[in-house]
Motif scaffolding. Structure first.
Motif, mmCIF file in Angstrom:
data_model
loop_
_atom_site.group_PDB
_atom_site.id
_atom_site.type_symbol
_atom_site.label_atom_id
_atom_site.label_comp_id
_atom_site.label_asym_id
_atom_site.label_seq_id
_atom_site.Cartn_x
_atom_site.Cartn_y
_atom_site.Cartn_z
ATOM 1 N N VAL A 92 0.822 -1.220 0.000
ATOM 2 C CA VAL A 92 0.000 0.000 0.000
ATOM 3 C C VAL A 92 0.851 1.263 0.000
ATOM 4 C CG1 VAL A 92 -1.952 -1.142 1.101
ATOM 5 C CG2 VAL A 92 -0.218 -0.050 2.521
ATOM 6 N N PHE A 93 2.140 1.120 0.322
ATOM 7 C CA PHE A 93 3.075 2.232 0.239
ATOM 8 C C PHE A 93 3.988 1.992 -0.956
ATOM 9 C CE2 PHE A 93 2.127 1.991 4.852
ATOM 10 C CZ PHE A 93 1.521 3.230 4.984
ATOM 11 N N HIS A 94 4.106 3.009 -1.791
ATOM 12 C CA HIS A 94 4.815 2.837 -3.051
ATOM 13 C C HIS A 94 5.986 3.811 -3.153
ATOM 14 C CE1 HIS A 94 1.549 0.276 -4.521
ATOM 15 N NE2 HIS A 94 0.727 1.152 -3.973
ATOM 16 N N PRO A 95 7.076 3.400 -3.807
ATOM 17 C CA PRO A 95 8.222 4.299 -3.996
ATOM 18 C C PRO A 95 7.923 5.356 -5.045
ATOM 19 C CG PRO A 95 8.593 2.212 -5.129
ATOM 20 C CD PRO A 95 7.315 2.051 -4.361
ATOM 21 N N GLY A 96 8.782 6.371 -5.081
ATOM 22 C CA GLY A 96 8.666 7.383 -6.124
ATOM 23 C C GLY A 96 7.736 8.522 -5.769
ATOM 24 N N ILE A 97 7.267 9.219 -6.806
ATOM 25 C CA ILE A 97 6.406 10.384 -6.636
ATOM 26 C C ILE A 97 5.107 9.973 -5.955
ATOM 27 C CG2 ILE A 97 5.098 12.172 -7.859
ATOM 28 C CD1 ILE A 97 7.273 12.144 -9.991
ATOM 29 N N GLN A 98 4.685 10.753 -4.971
ATOM 30 C CA GLN A 98 3.517 10.433 -4.170
ATOM 31 C C GLN A 98 2.292 11.242 -4.626
ATOM 32 O OE1 GLN A 98 4.276 8.126 -1.004
ATOM 33 N NE2 GLN A 98 5.557 7.800 -2.825
ATOM 34 N N SER A 99 1.108 10.752 -4.257
ATOM 35 C CA SER A 99 -0.152 11.427 -4.569
ATOM 36 C C SER A 99 -0.912 11.713 -3.285
ATOM 37 C CB SER A 99 -1.012 10.550 -5.490
ATOM 38 O OG SER A 99 -0.351 10.290 -6.709
ATOM 39 N N PRO A 100 -1.815 12.711 -3.300
ATOM 40 C CA PRO A 100 -2.613 12.982 -2.099
ATOM 41 C C PRO A 100 -3.408 11.752 -1.677
ATOM 42 C CG PRO A 100 -2.855 14.763 -3.692
ATOM 43 C CD PRO A 100 -2.114 13.654 -4.395
ATOM 44 N N SER A 101 -3.582 11.587 -0.379
ATOM 45 C CA SER A 101 -4.292 10.425 0.143
ATOM 46 C C SER A 101 -5.800 10.618 0.119
ATOM 47 C CB SER A 101 -3.829 10.133 1.574
ATOM 48 O OG SER A 101 -2.437 9.898 1.597
ATOM 49 N N SER A 102 -6.247 11.861 0.173
ATOM 50 C CA SER A 102 -7.682 12.149 0.137
ATOM 51 C C SER A 102 -7.878 13.602 -0.263
ATOM 52 C CB SER A 102 -8.323 11.878 1.503
ATOM 53 O OG SER A 102 -7.722 12.672 2.506
ATOM 54 N N GLU A 103 -9.120 13.938 -0.593
ATOM 55 C CA GLU A 103 -9.454 15.295 -0.983
ATOM 56 C C GLU A 103 -10.355 15.944 0.059
ATOM 57 O OE1 GLU A 103 -11.161 15.253 -4.904
ATOM 58 O OE2 GLU A 103 -9.183 15.285 -5.859
ATOM 59 N N PHE A 104 -10.400 17.265 0.027
ATOM 60 C CA PHE A 104 -11.284 18.015 0.914
ATOM 61 C C PHE A 104 -12.707 17.996 0.366
ATOM 62 C CE2 PHE A 104 -7.222 19.573 2.231
ATOM 63 C CZ PHE A 104 -7.386 20.002 3.549
ATOM 64 N N SER A 105 -13.666 18.107 1.287
ATOM 65 C CA SER A 105 -15.074 18.276 0.929
ATOM 66 C C SER A 105 -15.596 19.527 1.618
ATOM 67 C CB SER A 105 -15.892 17.055 1.367
ATOM 68 O OG SER A 105 -15.473 15.894 0.686
ATOM 69 N N LEU A 106 -16.699 20.060 1.107
ATOM 70 C CA LEU A 106 -17.288 21.276 1.654
ATOM 71 C C LEU A 106 -18.555 20.968 2.430
ATOM 72 C CD1 LEU A 106 -17.167 24.079 -1.074
ATOM 73 C CD2 LEU A 106 -15.704 23.820 0.931
ATOM 74 N N ILE A 107 -18.748 21.716 3.517
ATOM 75 C CA ILE A 107 -20.034 21.772 4.202
ATOM 76 C C ILE A 107 -20.547 23.200 4.075
ATOM 77 C CG2 ILE A 107 -21.258 21.590 6.402
ATOM 78 C CD1 ILE A 107 -19.321 19.454 7.267
ATOM 79 N N ASP A 108 -21.759 23.333 3.554
ATOM 80 C CA ASP A 108 -22.397 24.644 3.483
ATOM 81 C C ASP A 108 -23.874 24.484 3.829
ATOM 82 O OD1 ASP A 108 -23.604 23.593 1.208
ATOM 83 O OD2 ASP A 108 -22.467 24.832 -0.204
ATOM 84 N N ILE A 109 -24.662 25.514 3.614
ATOM 85 C CA ILE A 109 -26.065 25.483 4.027
ATOM 86 C C ILE A 109 -26.851 24.398 3.300
ATOM 87 C CG2 ILE A 109 -26.841 27.182 2.318
ATOM 88 C CD1 ILE A 109 -27.993 26.813 6.021
ATOM 89 N N HIS A 110 -26.392 23.975 2.144
ATOM 90 C CA HIS A 110 -27.129 22.992 1.353
ATOM 91 C C HIS A 110 -26.952 21.561 1.839
ATOM 92 C CE1 HIS A 110 -26.538 26.445 -1.494
ATOM 93 N NE2 HIS A 110 -27.827 26.268 -1.602
ATOM 94 N N ASN A 111 -25.849 21.257 2.502
ATOM 95 C CA ASN A 111 -25.623 19.863 2.928
ATOM 96 C C ASN A 111 -25.287 19.720 4.403
ATOM 97 O OD1 ASN A 111 -23.009 20.828 3.054
ATOM 98 N ND2 ASN A 111 -22.130 19.346 1.626
#
Length: 373
Positions: A303-322
């Motif tokens: 699950v851990f890989h050598p070389g260039i890495q990537s983000p593990s997760s992305e941000f989400s938004l909370i606003d009045i709609h959700n």
């Protein structure tokens, strides 16, 4: 009063029959427990309990020199962790990586040393699993994506409520000059530059301080003869900007649109009361997601890989709609309702992880956390 971060060992697991307990130490890059850090702490502990991980939290005091001393003590200790997690700082990365490599302690960094501002480190440390074989990988959140997402939301809301405004003046209140703050700057600057109706009037650093954020907002509002949108690097500072706005007679979400990061409880209440426009978050789960990867690693999965890495997760938004649907993901009492084993590749048999908000919502809405469905 500054709250001490309690060292917490988790010794019981719902799945203790799967593997022998894994001993993991996490050095938190903070000198006090804010609501954000408390959430990170509690969620990671909930995940560790599900995964039979003995998780020890220690405080790095928010400074590389203090963290250096912690790592030195870990290396010199008779009993060493099976894995160490910490936020690596570029000025001490080479020294600490060398110590850990010599002590044969596997480690994962929460830094993003593949970020362009850190390219000068590459000749010294390389990428994970290259020069330092015990450096398993980087685990980090995409703060550029989060800031871009939040700024787009704020600009959209401002234009919808004030369609006749020819120029949207944007103020950014950053926390510090660290790499994550630079990434946030890249994200919100990109959003503003793509909008021909918006202009970034100033990017100020308030050092995560409530009073500074409030004072800066009031002074800069007057200096620039008005501000329409404020993006703060934390909900704590965003709430301060709201108070400053109200102090000078502005109505939030009518005269001005303010957003922050972290899914802070005060921020969630502010969104429900239509004071705060939006909060970017989800990174309170980041260390918990890493626990799932650590568990799989010790189940001999790659699950851990050598070389260039990537983000593990992305941000989400909370606003009045959700906010009503998302609010439960910010409750401290609900974290133990999530079965984090269900996110491991050991369980899913998938080659990629699903650390999405939708997957989290499915988990938290189950009647019991003893199963994955």
């Amino acid at each position: 009063m500054r709250t001490k971060l309690t060292v917490f060992l988790i010794i019981i697991s719902l799945f203790s029959c799967r593997v022998n307990a894994i001993n993991v130490t996490y050095i938190a890059d903070t000198n006090e427990i804010t609501p954000f850090w408390q959430n990170v702490h509690d969620i990671a502990q909930a995940a560790a309990q599900d995964l039979n991980i003995n998780l020890t939290f220690v405080r790095g005091e928010g400074h590389r020199l203090y963290q250096d001393e912690v790592i030195k003590k870990i290396v010199e200790a008779k009993t060493k962790p099976d894995l160490l997690i910490f936020m690596a700082h570029k000025r001490s990365a080479l020294r600490n990586f060398t110590l850990l490599e010599q002590a044969k302690i596997p480690f994962v960094t929460l830094s993003h040393f593949t970020y362009k501002d850190n390219l000068n480190l590459k000749p010294q440390i390389g990428y994970p699993q290259e020069k330092f074989k015990f450096w398993l990988g980087e685990h980090y959140d995409d703060h550029t994506q989060g800031a871009y997402l939040l700024m787009n939301n704020l600009l959209t809301r401002a234009k919808k409520v004030k369609p006749d405004n020819p120029l949207i003046k944007v103020l950014a209140i950053n926390g510090d000059f660290a790499a994550q703050s630079l990434q946030k700057t890249a994200g919100f600057t990109k959003s503003v530059n793509e909008d021909n109706q918006a202009i970034l009037v100033q990017n100020i650093v308030a050092y995560w301080d409530y009073d500074k954020a409030e004072d800066y907002f009031i002074n800069l509002y007057r200096r620039h003869k008005g501000i329409d949108v404020v993006l703060a690097a934390s909900d704590h500072m965003a709430v301060a900007a709201i108070e400053g706005a109200k102090d000078i007679g502005l109505i939030p979400n009518k005269d001005i649109f303010i957003g922050g990061f972290d899914w802070d409880r005060k921020a969630i209440r502010g969104i429900k009361q239509e004071q705060l426009t939006a909060s970017a978050g989800g990174h309170i789960y980041s260390v918990a997601w890493l626990m799932a990867k650590v568990y799989d690693h010790f189940q001999t999965k790659t699950v851990f890989h050598p070389g260039i890495q990537s983000p593990s997760s992305e941000f989400s938004l909370i606003d009045i709609h959700n906010v009503n649907a998302m609010e439960k993901l910010t409750y401290q009492n609900d974290f133990f309702h999530i079965n984090f084993y269900c996110f491991t590749q050991t369980y899913t048999k998938e080659s990629v992880y699903n650390f999405s908000i939708n997957a989290l919502n499915r988990q938290i809405n189950r009647a019991s956390n003893h199963t994955c469905h």
